[in-house]
Design a protein around this motif. Sequence first.
Motif, mmCIF file in Angstrom:
data_model
loop_
_atom_site.group_PDB
_atom_site.id
_atom_site.type_symbol
_atom_site.label_atom_id
_atom_site.label_comp_id
_atom_site.label_asym_id
_atom_site.label_seq_id
_atom_site.Cartn_x
_atom_site.Cartn_y
_atom_site.Cartn_z
ATOM 1 N N ALA A 78 0.868 -1.179 0.000
ATOM 2 C CA ALA A 78 0.000 0.000 0.000
ATOM 3 C C ALA A 78 0.902 1.226 0.000
ATOM 4 N N VAL A 79 0.680 2.110 -0.971
ATOM 5 C CA VAL A 79 1.483 3.323 -1.087
ATOM 6 C C VAL A 79 0.554 4.520 -0.938
ATOM 7 N N GLN A 80 0.797 5.338 0.089
ATOM 8 C CA GLN A 80 0.005 6.549 0.295
ATOM 9 C C GLN A 80 0.660 7.693 -0.466
ATOM 10 N N VAL A 81 -0.140 8.321 -1.347
ATOM 11 C CA VAL A 81 0.347 9.408 -2.183
ATOM 12 C C VAL A 81 -0.537 10.630 -1.978
ATOM 13 N N ILE A 82 0.097 11.784 -1.841
ATOM 14 C CA ILE A 82 -0.637 13.048 -1.821
ATOM 15 C C ILE A 82 -0.247 13.794 -3.082
ATOM 16 N N ALA A 83 -1.248 14.080 -3.921
ATOM 17 C CA ALA A 83 -0.993 14.712 -5.210
ATOM 18 C C ALA A 83 -1.904 15.914 -5.408
ATOM 19 N N ASP A 84 -1.485 16.768 -6.317
ATOM 20 C CA ASP A 84 -2.278 17.934 -6.668
ATOM 21 C C ASP A 84 -3.304 17.553 -7.725
ATOM 22 N N GLY A 85 -4.533 17.965 -7.488
ATOM 23 C CA GLY A 85 -5.575 17.892 -8.497
ATOM 24 C C GLY A 85 -5.865 19.334 -8.863
ATOM 25 N N GLY A 90 -4.777 18.097 -3.004
ATOM 26 C CA GLY A 90 -6.186 17.742 -2.867
ATOM 27 C C GLY A 90 -6.503 16.267 -2.937
ATOM 28 N N LEU A 91 -5.564 15.461 -3.377
ATOM 29 C CA LEU A 91 -5.787 14.023 -3.501
ATOM 30 C C LEU A 91 -4.871 13.290 -2.528
ATOM 31 N N PRO A 138 3.801 4.944 -18.681
ATOM 32 C CA PRO A 138 2.665 5.764 -18.281
ATOM 33 C C PRO A 138 1.380 4.945 -18.202
ATOM 34 N N VAL A 139 0.485 5.388 -17.366
ATOM 35 C CA VAL A 139 -0.814 4.751 -17.192
ATOM 36 C C VAL A 139 -1.788 5.444 -18.131
ATOM 37 N N GLU A 140 -2.614 4.649 -18.819
ATOM 38 C CA GLU A 140 -3.621 5.219 -19.703
ATOM 39 C C GLU A 140 -4.675 5.949 -18.874
ATOM 40 N N LEU A 141 -5.214 7.028 -19.429
ATOM 41 C CA LEU A 141 -6.196 7.807 -18.681
ATOM 42 C C LEU A 141 -7.341 8.223 -19.581
ATOM 43 N N ASP A 142 -8.547 7.950 -19.121
ATOM 44 C CA ASP A 142 -9.764 8.475 -19.723
ATOM 45 C C ASP A 142 -10.339 9.419 -18.676
ATOM 46 N N ALA A 143 -10.035 10.725 -18.822
ATOM 47 C CA ALA A 143 -10.380 11.724 -17.809
ATOM 48 C C ALA A 143 -11.890 11.914 -17.693
ATOM 49 N N ILE A 144 -12.301 12.359 -16.517
ATOM 50 C CA ILE A 144 -13.707 12.672 -16.273
ATOM 51 C C ILE A 144 -13.970 14.086 -16.751
ATOM 52 N N SER A 145 -15.006 14.251 -17.550
ATOM 53 C CA SER A 145 -15.375 15.569 -18.053
ATOM 54 C C SER A 145 -15.720 16.492 -16.888
ATOM 55 N N MET A 154 -4.911 12.181 -10.288
ATOM 56 C CA MET A 154 -5.019 10.749 -9.968
ATOM 57 C C MET A 154 -4.008 9.953 -10.787
ATOM 58 N N LYS A 155 -3.913 10.265 -12.050
ATOM 59 C CA LYS A 155 -2.954 9.582 -12.931
ATOM 60 C C LYS A 155 -1.542 9.761 -12.397
ATOM 61 N N LYS A 156 -1.197 10.977 -12.047
ATOM 62 C CA LYS A 156 0.134 11.271 -11.519
ATOM 63 C C LYS A 156 0.378 10.516 -10.218
ATOM 64 N N ALA A 157 -0.622 10.449 -9.351
ATOM 65 C CA ALA A 157 -0.477 9.748 -8.072
ATOM 66 C C ALA A 157 -0.251 8.250 -8.283
ATOM 67 N N VAL A 158 -1.019 7.647 -9.176
ATOM 68 C CA VAL A 158 -0.863 6.211 -9.445
ATOM 69 C C VAL A 158 0.503 5.953 -10.073
ATOM 70 N N GLU A 159 0.915 6.797 -11.001
ATOM 71 C CA GLU A 159 2.221 6.629 -11.626
ATOM 72 C C GLU A 159 3.351 6.784 -10.609
ATOM 73 N N GLU A 160 3.203 7.722 -9.686
ATOM 74 C CA GLU A 160 4.213 7.916 -8.634
ATOM 75 C C GLU A 160 4.306 6.671 -7.758
ATOM 76 N N ALA A 161 3.163 6.102 -7.387
ATOM 77 C CA ALA A 161 3.156 4.883 -6.566
ATOM 78 C C ALA A 161 3.825 3.725 -7.310
ATOM 79 N N LEU A 162 3.478 3.549 -8.577
ATOM 80 C CA LEU A 162 4.083 2.472 -9.375
ATOM 81 C C LEU A 162 5.576 2.685 -9.570
ATOM 82 N N ASP A 163 5.964 3.924 -9.801
ATOM 83 C CA ASP A 163 7.380 4.241 -10.012
ATOM 84 C C ASP A 163 8.199 3.893 -8.772
ATOM 85 N N VAL A 164 7.729 4.329 -7.604
ATOM 86 C CA VAL A 164 8.447 4.023 -6.364
ATOM 87 C C VAL A 164 8.469 2.510 -6.125
#
Length: 177
Positions: A78-85, A90-91, A138-145, A154-164
Amino acid sequence: MKEKVLPTLVLTVICVAAALLLVLAHEMTADSIAEQKEKKFSSSVEKLFGKTDITLLDTTFGADDIEAIAVTPDGKTAVQVIADGYSKGGLNILVGIDENGKVSKIEFIGLGETPGLGSKVRDNEDFREQFYGADSCPVELDAISGATFSSKGMKKAVEEALDVYNNNKEAILSGRK
């Protein structure tokens, strides 16, 4: 002369007293705050993997956005990530990575995004599910309108967790009991 020094002296005494009271209040509540954060983290890990023991690692491997990393005895991480939205920081999410190194689930510890817009990244399970199974960047992203910044966060946070995880897999998994 006395009329000029006395107000300054009184204000200094008030400021020192206020500072001492703030330090005292911080010292009295620091353990309670840390305990509440730990309970929140453990509760979120339980939502990811069910009831299990965790080993909290004492490093984030130098990643600025990573708050904590925990590993279970069976190799789940489990990787806790705080990222900017849309909001800075905010995330606050917990990315669950299974024993095969793939994202298995995402839980929210905190969300400071705009209600009704940015909060859709938490409320829309289909959005979160697009990250499940990812094991590299990179993780594929289908953003929410209407929630583009939050989606990209969210994409950045997941990528950061996977990278670490991918760059420190041996060290992370050797931290388990």
